[in-house]
Design a protein around this motif. Sequence first.
Motif, PDB file in Angstrom:
ATOM      1  N   THR A  34      22.090  -2.559 -54.343  1.00 31.23           N
ATOM      2  CA  THR A  34      22.182  -1.999 -55.863  1.00 31.23           C
ATOM      3  C   THR A  34      20.806  -1.952 -56.210  1.00 31.23           C
ATOM      4  OG1 THR A  34      22.166  -4.423 -56.527  1.00 31.23           O
ATOM      5  CG2 THR A  34      24.307  -3.108 -56.301  1.00 31.23           C
ATOM      6  N   ALA A  35      19.719  -2.252 -55.426  1.00 33.64           N
ATOM      7  CA  ALA A  35      18.380  -2.001 -55.819  1.00 33.64           C
ATOM      8  C   ALA A  35      17.399  -2.085 -54.578  1.00 33.64           C
ATOM      9  CB  ALA A  35      17.948  -2.875 -56.931  1.00 33.64           C
ATOM     10  N   TYR A  36      16.198  -1.456 -54.658  1.00 36.38           N
ATOM     11  CA  TYR A  36      15.382  -1.667 -53.511  1.00 36.38           C
ATOM     12  C   TYR A  36      14.064  -1.828 -54.081  1.00 36.38           C
ATOM     13  CZ  TYR A  36      19.175  -0.099 -50.339  1.00 36.38           C
ATOM     14  OH  TYR A  36      20.243   0.060 -49.627  1.00 36.38           O
ATOM     15  N   THR A  37      13.000  -2.397 -53.152  1.00 36.09           N
ATOM     16  CA  THR A  37      11.628  -2.461 -53.412  1.00 36.09           C
ATOM     17  C   THR A  37      11.054  -1.909 -52.396  1.00 36.09           C
ATOM     18  OG1 THR A  37      11.782  -4.421 -55.086  1.00 36.09           O
ATOM     19  CG2 THR A  37       9.681  -3.663 -53.794  1.00 36.09           C
ATOM     20  N   GLU A  91      16.071  -4.958 -49.632  1.00 33.04           N
ATOM     21  CA  GLU A  91      17.143  -4.555 -50.149  1.00 33.04           C
ATOM     22  C   GLU A  91      17.564  -5.919 -51.216  1.00 33.04           C
ATOM     23  OE1 GLU A  91      21.005  -3.065 -48.328  1.00 33.04           O
ATOM     24  OE2 GLU A  91      21.163  -5.237 -48.277  1.00 33.04           O
ATOM     25  N   LEU A  92      17.875  -5.459 -52.500  1.00 33.81           N
ATOM     26  CA  LEU A  92      18.281  -6.218 -53.704  1.00 33.81           C
ATOM     27  C   LEU A  92      19.757  -6.330 -53.901  1.00 33.81           C
ATOM     28  CD1 LEU A  92      15.108  -5.760 -55.382  1.00 33.81           C
ATOM     29  CD2 LEU A  92      15.573  -7.746 -54.143  1.00 33.81           C
ATOM     30  N   THR A 142      15.342   0.253 -59.331  1.00 34.33           N
ATOM     31  CA  THR A 142      16.200  -0.875 -59.984  1.00 34.33           C
ATOM     32  C   THR A 142      16.562  -0.472 -61.267  1.00 34.33           C
ATOM     33  OG1 THR A 142      16.185  -3.303 -60.349  1.00 34.33           O
ATOM     34  CG2 THR A 142      14.313  -2.138 -60.726  1.00 34.33           C
ATOM     35  N   PHE A 160       9.435   0.567 -57.199  1.00 34.02           N
ATOM     36  CA  PHE A 160      10.760  -0.407 -57.548  1.00 34.02           C
ATOM     37  C   PHE A 160      12.015   0.575 -58.016  1.00 34.02           C
ATOM     38  CE2 PHE A 160       6.783  -2.331 -59.170  1.00 34.02           C
ATOM     39  CZ  PHE A 160       7.121  -3.607 -58.236  1.00 34.02           C
ATOM     40  N   THR A 172       8.872  -7.312 -65.678  1.00 28.85           N
ATOM     41  CA  THR A 172       9.705  -7.634 -64.475  1.00 28.85           C
ATOM     42  C   THR A 172       9.240  -6.932 -63.068  1.00 28.85           C
ATOM     43  OG1 THR A 172      11.333  -7.485 -66.101  1.00 28.85           O
ATOM     44  CG2 THR A 172      12.339  -7.423 -63.895  1.00 28.85           C
ATOM     45  N   LEU A 178       8.629  -8.746 -59.363  1.00 28.52           N
ATOM     46  CA  LEU A 178       9.267  -8.519 -58.013  1.00 28.52           C
ATOM     47  C   LEU A 178       7.949  -8.033 -57.186  1.00 28.52           C
ATOM     48  CD1 LEU A 178      12.060  -6.026 -59.238  1.00 28.52           C
ATOM     49  CD2 LEU A 178      12.257  -8.106 -58.023  1.00 28.52           C
ATOM     50  N   LEU A 191      19.611   2.647 -64.125  1.00 34.95           N
ATOM     51  CA  LEU A 191      18.846   2.455 -63.086  1.00 34.95           C
ATOM     52  C   LEU A 191      17.766   3.648 -63.159  1.00 34.95           C
ATOM     53  CD1 LEU A 191      19.149   1.723 -60.170  1.00 34.95           C
ATOM     54  CD2 LEU A 191      20.298   3.988 -59.445  1.00 34.95           C
TER      55      LEU A 191
END
Length: 201
Positions: free
Chosen positions: A81-84, A76-77, A116, A114, A8, A12, A142
């Motif tokens: 709620t998630a970032y790369t 921002e994802l 996430t 990542f 995964t 990404l 997380l």
Amino acid sequence: MRTIALATGVLLATSLLAGCGSGDDAEPHEDSSSAASGGSTDTTKGAEAGECATSLTATYPDGTEAVLDTTAQAAELGDGTAYTFYVGDYEIPDEGIGVDTVLPPEGSRLAVVFLTAFNATSPLEEIAPGTTVEVTDELDVLTFSTILYAGGTAAQSATDATGELTVVAVDDSSICVELDYDDAEKSLSGRISAPIHDSPY
């Protein structure tokens, strides 16, 4: 990390790009809700994101140590709620932010981080200042993982991975995180200060 988590992460890495800049004028989030599953939150750590400076020390599998501090970007994802994160020793182009593949040119180096929850099935909370997460191979929790690139060569093993990442500050346009990561082939430590760019993912 489990194979599914790594797969995964690689997906990404090849589908997201964020742009460089700073967000000194934006106000930090006042979100005091609990962090996403697997993280803890202490909002007293939420300094201005623009006050943070990027400097990552990366150790590659061949023992080479490099300081990455030229460009930092964040995608921002899921509405925060998630970032790369992307940090390089070269200028990363802005075009295709949050969408296109990010690979360094020959002779340059890039770190991808990542933040996430892999294979998330539960709703995630917006990531707030003070959120702290640890490396784990659990799914739907997380966590964070890393890939180091030297030109076209990727170091992406997560064998014996350990580490912690803390969100120092986040506002509407920028985010600052501090991390310390180590696995069987590489290590990464320092701070990332990056502008936030929306991703369709």
